[in-house]
Design a protein around this motif. Structure first.
Motif, short mmCIF file in Angstrom:
data_model
loop_
_atom_site.label_atom_id
_atom_site.label_comp_id
_atom_site.label_asym_id
_atom_site.label_seq_id
_atom_site.Cartn_x
_atom_site.Cartn_y
_atom_site.Cartn_z
N GLY A 106 0.82 -1.21 0.00
CA GLY A 106 0.00 0.00 0.00
C GLY A 106 0.85 1.26 0.00
N ALA A 107 1.96 1.22 0.74
CA ALA A 107 2.85 2.38 0.77
C ALA A 107 3.48 2.61 -0.60
CB ALA A 107 3.94 2.15 1.83
N VAL A 108 3.87 1.53 -1.26
CA VAL A 108 4.47 1.66 -2.59
C VAL A 108 3.46 2.23 -3.57
CG1 VAL A 108 5.42 0.37 -4.54
CG2 VAL A 108 6.16 -0.18 -2.21
N ARG A 109 2.22 1.74 -3.50
CA ARG A 109 1.18 2.25 -4.41
C ARG A 109 0.91 3.73 -4.19
NH1 ARG A 109 -1.29 -2.93 -3.48
NH2 ARG A 109 -2.53 -2.06 -1.77
N ARG A 110 1.12 4.20 -2.98
CA ARG A 110 0.90 5.62 -2.69
C ARG A 110 2.13 6.47 -2.98
NH1 ARG A 110 -2.60 2.77 0.24
NH2 ARG A 110 -4.60 3.68 0.89
N GLY A 111 3.18 5.86 -3.49
CA GLY A 111 4.33 6.61 -3.97
C GLY A 111 5.34 7.05 -2.93
N VAL A 112 5.45 6.31 -1.81
CA VAL A 112 6.44 6.70 -0.81
C VAL A 112 7.84 6.54 -1.39
CG1 VAL A 112 4.90 6.03 1.06
CG2 VAL A 112 6.63 4.42 0.26
N VAL A 113 8.77 7.39 -0.94
CA VAL A 113 10.13 7.34 -1.47
C VAL A 113 10.98 6.32 -0.74
CG1 VAL A 113 10.03 9.73 -2.26
CG2 VAL A 113 10.89 9.23 0.04
N ASP A 114 10.56 5.89 0.46
CA ASP A 114 11.31 4.88 1.19
C ASP A 114 10.44 4.36 2.33
OD1 ASP A 114 13.43 3.23 2.02
OD2 ASP A 114 14.92 4.82 1.70
N TYR A 115 10.86 3.25 2.92
CA TYR A 115 10.10 2.60 3.99
C TYR A 115 11.11 2.02 4.95
CZ TYR A 115 6.03 0.02 5.89
OH TYR A 115 5.02 -0.46 6.68
N LEU A 116 11.19 2.57 6.16
CA LEU A 116 12.17 2.14 7.16
C LEU A 116 11.45 1.57 8.36
CD1 LEU A 116 15.07 1.97 8.21
CD2 LEU A 116 14.86 4.35 8.96
N LEU A 117 11.82 0.35 8.73
CA LEU A 117 11.18 -0.32 9.85
C LEU A 117 11.77 0.11 11.19
CD1 LEU A 117 10.85 -4.00 8.54
CD2 LEU A 117 8.99 -2.37 8.91
N LYS A 118 10.90 0.32 12.16
CA LYS A 118 11.33 0.54 13.54
C LYS A 118 11.59 -0.83 14.17
CE LYS A 118 8.40 4.58 14.51
NZ LYS A 118 7.27 5.04 15.35
N PRO A 119 12.48 -0.92 15.14
CA PRO A 119 13.32 0.17 15.64
C PRO A 119 14.54 0.34 14.75
CG PRO A 119 13.78 -1.80 16.88
CD PRO A 119 12.68 -2.15 15.92
N PHE A 120 15.09 1.54 14.74
CA PHE A 120 16.28 1.82 13.95
C PHE A 120 17.08 2.88 14.68
CE2 PHE A 120 13.10 4.85 12.64
CZ PHE A 120 13.79 6.04 12.56
N ASP A 121 18.31 3.08 14.23
CA ASP A 121 19.08 4.17 14.80
C ASP A 121 19.61 5.06 13.68
OD1 ASP A 121 21.29 2.88 13.72
OD2 ASP A 121 22.10 2.22 15.65
N PHE A 122 20.46 5.99 14.04
CA PHE A 122 20.93 6.99 13.08
C PHE A 122 21.61 6.36 11.88
CE2 PHE A 122 24.43 9.91 11.79
CZ PHE A 122 23.64 10.88 11.20
N GLU A 123 22.37 5.30 12.11
CA GLU A 123 23.11 4.67 11.03
C GLU A 123 22.19 4.00 10.01
OE1 GLU A 123 25.98 2.10 12.77
OE2 GLU A 123 27.00 3.69 13.85
N ASP A 124 20.96 3.69 10.40
CA ASP A 124 19.98 3.16 9.46
C ASP A 124 19.32 4.26 8.64
OD1 ASP A 124 20.19 0.41 10.36
OD2 ASP A 124 19.11 1.03 12.14
#
Length: 238
Positions: A106-124
């Motif tokens: 659904g996110a891809v169909r709506r044209g998001v530029v990226d998708y990052l999963l939580k949890p993450f830190d600055f290096e991600d």
């Protein structure tokens, strides 16, 4: 909702303005700190609900929205069509714990530029922001005279698949050691624990663990202590 100023006459006319959207005040603050560590990004506002996000985009006109999906008043993906209906063409990067295939599609169909999963830190987050900035720069400066120019612009939007070979400076032997330690672990390993098990330095262990994470062979979770940075812990992806 907190907002900043939208005045670009302060010497950062080439900056990329960001709106951070997350229902958790503390998490939003952390994300704001991460974003502002990467040039030329600056956070111009923070919203904690979908309604606030829509209102903030109208007032601040950000270039990029970092959008959480689990908002108290609406699902985050439902914010995007409302922005488009209102005439806003800002880019959207999803930052969420939602990893269901339908949600990602659904996110891809709506044209998001990226998708990052939580949890993450600055290096991600940093390389994703840098990649977005580079692609945005190509789009803004592109001169299209033919198909070759179109292909050159669009090529930057494709995330290259990780190379099957190890990066320069890494050895197959050490990679095998780290992989075996991860596979045999009962749960997760930190870089320090992996170093103790394999006999390599903590810095080297961290480098190999991050490589496995980058190519999708290991998962990362964050363990939060009483103080200081969260500890990154790794698990082999079955």
């Amino acid at each position: 909702m907190t907002t900043g100023t939208r005045d670009k006459a302060d010497g950062r006319a080439g900056g990329i303005d960001v709106l951070v959207v997350d229902d958790d005040f503390m998490v939003a603050r952390v994300h704001r700190t991460f974003v502002e560590r990467v040039e030329p990004f600056r956070v111009v506002g923070v919203a904690h609900t979908g309604g606030q996000a829509i209102e903030a985009v109208g007032a601040l006109r950000p270039d990029l929205v970092l959008l959480d999906l689990y908002l108290p008043d609406m699902f985050g993906l439902d914010v995007i069509p409302r922005l488009r209906t209102a005439g806003h063409d800002c880019d959207v990067m999803v930052i969420s714990a939602a990893q269901e295939a339908d949600t990602v599609r659904g996110a891809v169909r709506r044209g998001v530029v990226d998708y990052l999963l939580k949890p993450f830190d600055f290096e991600d987050l940093r390389p994703r922001l840098e990649r977005y900035a580079a692609q945005r720069g190509r789009l803004l400066t592109a001169v299209v005279r033919g198909q070759a120019d179109v292909d050159r612009v669009l090529a930057g939007a494709v995330v290259p698949a990780p190379a099957p070979t190890l990066p320069k400076g890494m050895s197959v032997e050490t990679a095998d050691l780290v992989e075996r330690a991860l596979r045999a672990a009962d749960g997760t390993l930190s870089a320090t624990e992996c170093a103790a098990l394999t006999g390599v330095s903590r810095v080297s262990a961290r480098r190999y663990l991050e490589h496995f994470h980058t190519v999708g062979r290991a998962e990362v979770s964050l363990r939060y202590g009483v103080a200081g940075r969260p500890e990154r812990r790794y698990a082999w992806r079955a």
